[in-house]
Design a protein around this motif. Structure first.
Motif, PDB file in Angstrom:
ATOM      1  N   UNK A   1      53.885  80.744   0.597  1.00  0.00           N
ATOM      2  CA  UNK A   1      54.083  81.801   1.340  1.00  0.00           C
ATOM      3  C   UNK A   1      55.065  82.150   3.221  1.00  0.00           C
ATOM      4  N   UNK A   2      53.864  81.326   3.166  1.00  0.00           N
ATOM      5  CA  UNK A   2      53.984  81.274   5.016  1.00  0.00           C
ATOM      6  C   UNK A   2      55.161  80.616   5.190  1.00  0.00           C
ATOM      7  N   UNK A   3      55.383  79.135   4.874  1.00  0.00           N
ATOM      8  CA  UNK A   3      55.949  77.664   4.595  1.00  0.00           C
ATOM      9  C   UNK A   3      57.023  78.186   4.878  1.00  0.00           C
ATOM     10  N   UNK A   4      57.568  79.381   3.699  1.00  0.00           N
ATOM     11  CA  UNK A   4      58.811  79.304   3.153  1.00  0.00           C
ATOM     12  C   UNK A   4      59.443  80.508   4.446  1.00  0.00           C
ATOM     13  N   UNK A   5      58.330  81.166   4.490  1.00  0.00           N
ATOM     14  CA  UNK A   5      59.568  82.196   5.606  1.00  0.00           C
ATOM     15  C   UNK A   5      59.659  81.976   6.736  1.00  0.00           C
ATOM     16  N   UNK A   6      59.098  80.641   7.023  1.00  0.00           N
ATOM     17  CA  UNK A   6      58.761  80.461   8.594  1.00  0.00           C
ATOM     18  C   UNK A   6      60.338  79.429   7.967  1.00  0.00           C
ATOM     19  N   UNK A   7      60.480  78.736   7.780  1.00  0.00           N
ATOM     20  CA  UNK A   7      61.127  78.107   7.227  1.00  0.00           C
ATOM     21  C   UNK A   7      62.511  78.322   7.249  1.00  0.00           C
ATOM     22  N   UNK A   8      62.686  79.529   6.491  1.00  0.00           N
ATOM     23  CA  UNK A   8      64.177  80.293   6.452  1.00  0.00           C
ATOM     24  C   UNK A   8      64.530  80.893   8.110  1.00  0.00           C
ATOM     25  N   UNK A   9      63.283  81.084   8.201  1.00  0.00           N
ATOM     26  CA  UNK A   9      63.194  82.046   9.377  1.00  0.00           C
ATOM     27  C   UNK A   9      64.383  81.104  10.551  1.00  0.00           C
ATOM     28  N   UNK A  10      62.975  79.829  11.172  1.00  0.00           N
ATOM     29  CA  UNK A  10      63.576  78.804  11.644  1.00  0.00           C
ATOM     30  C   UNK A  10      65.312  78.516  11.141  1.00  0.00           C
ATOM     31  N   UNK A  11      65.578  78.467   9.978  1.00  0.00           N
ATOM     32  CA  UNK A  11      67.203  78.177   9.460  1.00  0.00           C
ATOM     33  C   UNK A  11      67.998  78.749  10.329  1.00  0.00           C
ATOM     34  N   UNK A  12      67.639  80.536  10.228  1.00  0.00           N
ATOM     35  CA  UNK A  12      69.102  81.578  10.597  1.00  0.00           C
ATOM     36  C   UNK A  12      69.102  81.309  12.186  1.00  0.00           C
ATOM     37  N   UNK A  13      67.567  81.082  12.610  1.00  0.00           N
ATOM     38  CA  UNK A  13      67.495  81.585  14.273  1.00  0.00           C
ATOM     39  C   UNK A  13      68.418  80.239  14.411  1.00  0.00           C
ATOM     40  N   UNK A  14      68.675  78.733  14.053  1.00  0.00           N
ATOM     41  CA  UNK A  14      69.782  77.671  14.211  1.00  0.00           C
ATOM     42  C   UNK A  14      70.426  78.341  13.924  1.00  0.00           C
ATOM     43  N   UNK A  15      70.676  78.447  13.187  1.00  0.00           N
ATOM     44  CA  UNK A  15      72.940  79.118  12.942  1.00  0.00           C
ATOM     45  C   UNK A  15      72.930  79.734  13.821  1.00  0.00           C
ATOM     46  N   UNK A  16      72.273  80.934  15.178  1.00  0.00           N
ATOM     47  CA  UNK A  16      72.379  81.982  15.220  1.00  0.00           C
ATOM     48  C   UNK A  16      72.988  80.727  16.403  1.00  0.00           C
ATOM     49  N   UNK A  17      71.642  79.794  16.762  1.00  0.00           N
ATOM     50  CA  UNK A  17      72.246  79.342  17.980  1.00  0.00           C
ATOM     51  C   UNK A  17      73.126  78.669  17.812  1.00  0.00           C
ATOM     52  N   UNK A  18      73.376  77.966  16.759  1.00  0.00           N
ATOM     53  CA  UNK A  18      75.113  77.080  16.103  1.00  0.00           C
ATOM     54  C   UNK A  18      76.188  78.248  17.266  1.00  0.00           C
ATOM     55  N   UNK A  19      76.087  79.062  16.586  1.00  0.00           N
ATOM     56  CA  UNK A  19      77.369  79.973  16.444  1.00  0.00           C
ATOM     57  C   UNK A  19      77.596  80.847  17.934  1.00  0.00           C
ATOM     58  N   UNK A  20      75.978  80.899  18.725  1.00  0.00           N
ATOM     59  CA  UNK A  20      76.325  80.813  20.193  1.00  0.00           C
ATOM     60  C   UNK A  20      76.943  79.904  20.458  1.00  0.00           C
ATOM     61  N   UNK A  21      76.918  78.429  20.611  1.00  0.00           N
ATOM     62  CA  UNK A  21      77.208  77.882  21.018  1.00  0.00           C
ATOM     63  C   UNK A  21      78.126  77.471  20.744  1.00  0.00           C
ATOM     64  N   UNK A  22      78.486  77.277  19.888  1.00  0.00           N
ATOM     65  CA  UNK A  22      79.711  77.461  19.734  1.00  0.00           C
ATOM     66  C   UNK A  22      81.218  78.555  20.285  1.00  0.00           C
ATOM     67  N   UNK A  23      80.423  79.456  20.538  1.00  0.00           N
ATOM     68  CA  UNK A  23      80.471  80.512  21.034  1.00  0.00           C
ATOM     69  C   UNK A  23      81.641  80.208  22.887  1.00  0.00           C
ATOM     70  N   UNK A  24      80.301  79.587  23.230  1.00  0.00           N
ATOM     71  CA  UNK A  24      80.652  78.739  24.403  1.00  0.00           C
ATOM     72  C   UNK A  24      81.002  77.776  24.842  1.00  0.00           C
TER      73      UNK A  24
END
Length: 421
Positions: free
Chosen positions: A250-273
């Motif tokens: 359960x912790x692995x799934x939660x951590x993976x999902x959170x990491x993927x969502x954070x990566x998506x946010x980082x990519x979107x910020x990078x695209x804006x910049x």
């Protein structure tokens, strides 16, 4: 330049005239001394005594000019005979050139003023040209025949020589000037066209870089970001379909999902910049910097902007400085651990300067090459872009003393900046 050439030509022509006058007087002295030799007697007590003949020859020579005085001198410098009897018997040491003429039977000359060593002045006054000719008298004794000529004769000849050459020389210089004007105009036009071509090439390179960034950003947005978003949804769905086998899963799934969502946010910020909105500098550089400051404030860093001089910057200059500010502030967030940053933009004598200084941990400047080798080339690429635009980028720092970045851009030569990362 033409005036300098004219003056140089005049000086050289005058010098040539003086040399010509000197050589002419030396030739006259040589020929005259040869005609006087049969009448020279260094020891009148011995026969024959040709003094009367010498007087006749010299009187005629002085009356004809340009000779103003004639003396016969012994090797000791004593005047044995002169057209001016008041100087007969006077002794003055001979100059080195006169001694050489006495020893070799040659002719030499020098310009002298009354009272100069080796020159026995008589009725002639003012500056004179003195020529010495080494001869032998009727007894074979070496003697010097000394001739004086007024120096104005030489300068007058130099002036006449210059006047003969002046029309041709000045005409040639005038023609040279006439030819230089169209040549200089053509050269200036070529330089201007070359500069325009260089600017066009630089703009084309920047535009191509901008287009390539937009293409890459589109690919990342349409594929990578969408795929990662779908993956995050699938992980969330897997969590909702059933309980994991144990707490670790359960912790692995939660951590993976959170990491993927954070990566998506980082990519979107990078695209804006990576692709700023078109027309983003219509309000000037100041609003753009204030927006960057607001974004940085969300990270807990206090940002102060002093950029009143940035309001009326050309769009290309504003874009270039904005890219520098964007890269520098990103490095502050990522590496500096700073609590405050100050951004200042000034204008002076056609140059825009931006200074960004933080109170972070700083770094060892000697490690910049290592960072570049590791792939951190954003500032280096920006520095190259600034240099291409005629500006500069300097970075100074030390461990524990923060970092200062200074970017300069000449207002007249800045080009539209895409960014280099």
């Amino acid at each position: 330049m033409t005036l300098a050439l004219a003056l140089l030509t005049g000086v050289l022509a005058r010098r040539a005239g003086v040399e010509q006058g000197t050589r002419s007087f030396e030739n006259l002295a040589r020929v005259t001394a040869a005609t006087l030799t049969p009448a020279l007697d260094g020891d009148p007590g011995l026969p024959p005594d040709p003094t009367a003949d010498l007087r006749t020859h010299v009187d005629a020579l002085v009356k004809a000019g340009p000779v103003v005085a004639v003396r016969v001198r012994s090797s000791s410098g004593q005047v044995l005979w002169a057209d001016d009897s008041s100087v007969v018997g006077r002794t003055d040491a001979l100059p080195d050139d006169a001694r050489r003429a006495l020893r070799t039977g040659s002719v030499t000359s020098l310009a002298a003023d009354p009272g100069d060593p080796g020159v026995v002045a008589g009725r002639s006054s003012g500056r004179v040209l003195v020529a010495w000719v080494g001869v032998s008298d009727v007894h074979g004794t070496p003697l010097l025949v000394e001739f004086h000529e007024s120096y104005t004769e030489v300068t007058d000849l130099a002036q006449r020589t210059w006047m003969r050459f002046a029309p041709a020389a000045l005409g040639a210089l005038a023609l040279l000037q006439v030819l230089q004007v169209p040549l200089a105009w053509r050269l200036a036009s070529k330089l201007r066209r070359s500069r325009q071509s260089e600017d066009a090439l630089l703009r084309a390179a920047v535009d191509a870089s901008d287009a390539e960034r937009r293409r890459i950003a589109g690919e990342v947005h349409d594929h990578t970001v969408q795929d990662l978003t779908a993956l995050a949804f699938e992980i969330d769905a897997a969590q909702m379909r059933g309980a994991p086998r144990n707490a670790e899963d359960a912790e692995l799934l939660e951590r993976t999902a959170q990491g993927v969502r954070q990566t998506v946010e980082d990519l979107r910020s990078l695209l804006v910049a990576l692709i700023p909105a078109r027309g983003g500098f219509r309000g000037g550089l100041l609003p753009a910097l204030q927006l960057l400051a607001q974004e940085l404030t969300r990270s807990g860093i206090r940002v102060t902007v002093h950029a009143d001089d940035a309001r009326d910057l050309p769009g290309s200059t504003a874009a270039l400085l904005y890219r520098c500010a964007q890269e520098a502030l990103r490095n502050v967030v990522t590496h500096s651990r700073a609590t405050s940053v100050e951004v200042a933009v000034t204008q002076d004598q056609g140059v825009a300067t931006m200074q960004i200084e933080d109170d972070g941990q700083g770094f060892d400047e000697s490690r910049l090459a290592e960072r570049a080798a590791a792939g951190h080339v954003g500032l280096r690429a920006l520095g190259e872009l600034l240099v291409d635009a005629g500006g500069s980028l300097t970075l100074s720092s030390a461990p524990g003393e923060g970092t200062r970045l200074v970017a300069t851009v000449p207002l007249a030569t800045a080009v539209p900046a895409g960014a280099a990362r």
